[in-house]
Design a protein around this motif. Structure first.
Motif, PDB file in Angstrom:
ATOM      1  N   ARG A  73       0.817  -1.216   0.000  1.00 46.31           N
ATOM      2  CA  ARG A  73       0.000   0.000   0.000  1.00 46.31           C
ATOM      3  C   ARG A  73       0.846   1.259   0.000  1.00 46.31           C
ATOM      4  N   ILE A  74       2.102   1.141   0.312  1.00 47.93           N
ATOM      5  CA  ILE A  74       2.990   2.304   0.393  1.00 47.93           C
ATOM      6  C   ILE A  74       3.428   2.699  -1.015  1.00 47.93           C
ATOM      7  N   THR A  75       3.227   3.964  -1.351  1.00 46.76           N
ATOM      8  CA  THR A  75       3.634   4.426  -2.675  1.00 46.76           C
ATOM      9  C   THR A  75       4.905   5.264  -2.632  1.00 46.76           C
ATOM     10  N   PRO A  76       5.067   6.281  -1.771  1.00 46.84           N
ATOM     11  CA  PRO A  76       6.396   6.863  -1.558  1.00 46.84           C
ATOM     12  C   PRO A  76       6.917   6.436  -0.188  1.00 46.84           C
ATOM     13  N   ALA A  77       8.226   6.207  -0.122  1.00 48.06           N
ATOM     14  CA  ALA A  77       8.883   5.872   1.141  1.00 48.06           C
ATOM     15  C   ALA A  77      10.215   6.612   1.180  1.00 48.06           C
ATOM     16  N   VAL A  78      10.499   7.289   2.282  1.00 50.34           N
ATOM     17  CA  VAL A  78      11.716   8.094   2.407  1.00 50.34           C
ATOM     18  C   VAL A  78      12.525   7.612   3.616  1.00 50.34           C
ATOM     19  N   PRO A  79      13.454   6.667   3.395  1.00 53.30           N
ATOM     20  CA  PRO A  79      14.331   6.249   4.487  1.00 53.30           C
ATOM     21  C   PRO A  79      15.549   7.178   4.581  1.00 53.30           C
ATOM     22  N   MET A  80      15.845   7.621   5.799  1.00 55.32           N
ATOM     23  CA  MET A  80      16.993   8.516   6.020  1.00 55.32           C
ATOM     24  C   MET A  80      17.911   7.901   7.072  1.00 55.32           C
ATOM     25  N   SER A  81      19.210   8.012   6.849  1.00 54.98           N
ATOM     26  CA  SER A  81      20.218   7.493   7.784  1.00 54.98           C
ATOM     27  C   SER A  81      19.889   6.070   8.209  1.00 54.98           C
ATOM     28  N   CYS A  82      19.762   5.186   7.233  1.00 56.31           N
ATOM     29  CA  CYS A  82      19.375   3.810   7.520  1.00 56.31           C
ATOM     30  C   CYS A  82      20.431   2.836   7.032  1.00 56.31           C
ATOM     31  N   VAL A  83      20.226   1.562   7.353  1.00 52.04           N
ATOM     32  CA  VAL A  83      21.025   0.496   6.777  1.00 52.04           C
ATOM     33  C   VAL A  83      20.104  -0.350   5.904  1.00 52.04           C
ATOM     34  N   ASP A  84      20.696  -1.134   5.029  1.00 51.04           N
ATOM     35  CA  ASP A  84      19.950  -2.012   4.133  1.00 51.04           C
ATOM     36  C   ASP A  84      19.221  -3.067   4.943  1.00 51.04           C
ATOM     37  N   MET A  85      17.932  -3.200   4.718  1.00 49.53           N
ATOM     38  CA  MET A  85      17.126  -4.164   5.463  1.00 49.53           C
ATOM     39  C   MET A  85      16.771  -5.394   4.616  1.00 49.53           C
ATOM     40  N   GLY A  86      17.450  -5.584   3.498  1.00 44.11           N
ATOM     41  CA  GLY A  86      17.220  -6.776   2.685  1.00 44.11           C
ATOM     42  C   GLY A  86      16.813  -6.455   1.270  1.00 44.11           C
ATOM     43  N   ASN A  87      16.597  -7.497   0.504  1.00 43.06           N
ATOM     44  CA  ASN A  87      16.237  -7.340  -0.898  1.00 43.06           C
ATOM     45  C   ASN A  87      14.805  -6.842  -1.042  1.00 43.06           C
ATOM     46  N   PRO A  88      14.565  -5.981  -2.036  1.00 48.03           N
ATOM     47  CA  PRO A  88      13.213  -5.451  -2.224  1.00 48.03           C
ATOM     48  C   PRO A  88      12.213  -6.548  -2.567  1.00 48.03           C
TER      49      PRO A  88
END
Length: 180
Positions: A73-88
């Motif tokens: 359901r999420i259309t825009p997502a803005v991650p800031m200062s994060c680490v990779d949480m896995g494959n899309p």
């Protein structure tokens, strides 16, 4: 406190934290439409879409909603200062701009860059040169860039689509994007 924060934000610990928080965000998204029903707190308001954003653990929660604990359901997502949480997840088609300081001692920019590379377009990466983990968060370039991104994705504002590159450009930032 800094040492505790750094040890907490290892990819495995971030994954454990992100699982619960990402699932919590999905539950909020699920329950919010009920507020728009007759007699609900938001009666008469219609959502145009669902966008999420967060910084640090919130950024990992946001990124987790795109892969390990996907919410389509999420259309825009803005991650800031994060680490990779896995494959899309192929179920998620969110358009994602990242923001990160290149001197972040808490969350490695290389991990965020890996997350960026794994995502399909539309995506972008705003790097604050010389910035750490959070000193760019309230910067007008951050705010303007991501408000325009949200306006483009949620409202179809074509003019807003073209502004982030100009919003983000300065002698201390680098903006890269793949919009299609």
């Amino acid at each position: 406190m800094t040492m505790q924060r750094r040890s907490f934000l290892t990819p495995s610990a971030a994954g454990a934290a992100g699982a619960g928080m990402s699932k919590d965000v999905s539950e909020v998204i699920t329950r919010t439409p009920a507020l728009n029903t007759a007699g609900g707190q938001r009666t008469g308001h219609q959502a145009v879409g669902v966008g999420v954003s967060g910084r640090s653990v919130g950024g990992m929660t946001t990124h987790g909603l795109l892969n390990a604990w996907p919410d389509a359901r999420i259309t825009p997502a803005v991650p800031m200062s994060c680490v990779d949480m896995g494959n899309p997840s192929p179920a998620v088609r969110a358009k994602v701009p990242f923001a990160h300081g290149d001197r972040d001692g808490t969350c490695s920019i290389s991990s965020a860059r890996q997350a960026y590379r794994e995502l399909p377009a539309a995506k972008a990466f705003l790097t604050f040169r010389g910035a750490g983990h959070s000193n760019y968060f309230g910067d007008s370039r951050t705010v303007n860039t991501f408000v325009d991104w949200m306006r483009w994705i949620l409202y179809g504002d074509a003019a807003a689509r073209d502004r982030p590159g100009a919003d983000a450009t300065s002698r201390t930032t680098t903006w890269e994007s793949a919009l299609s």
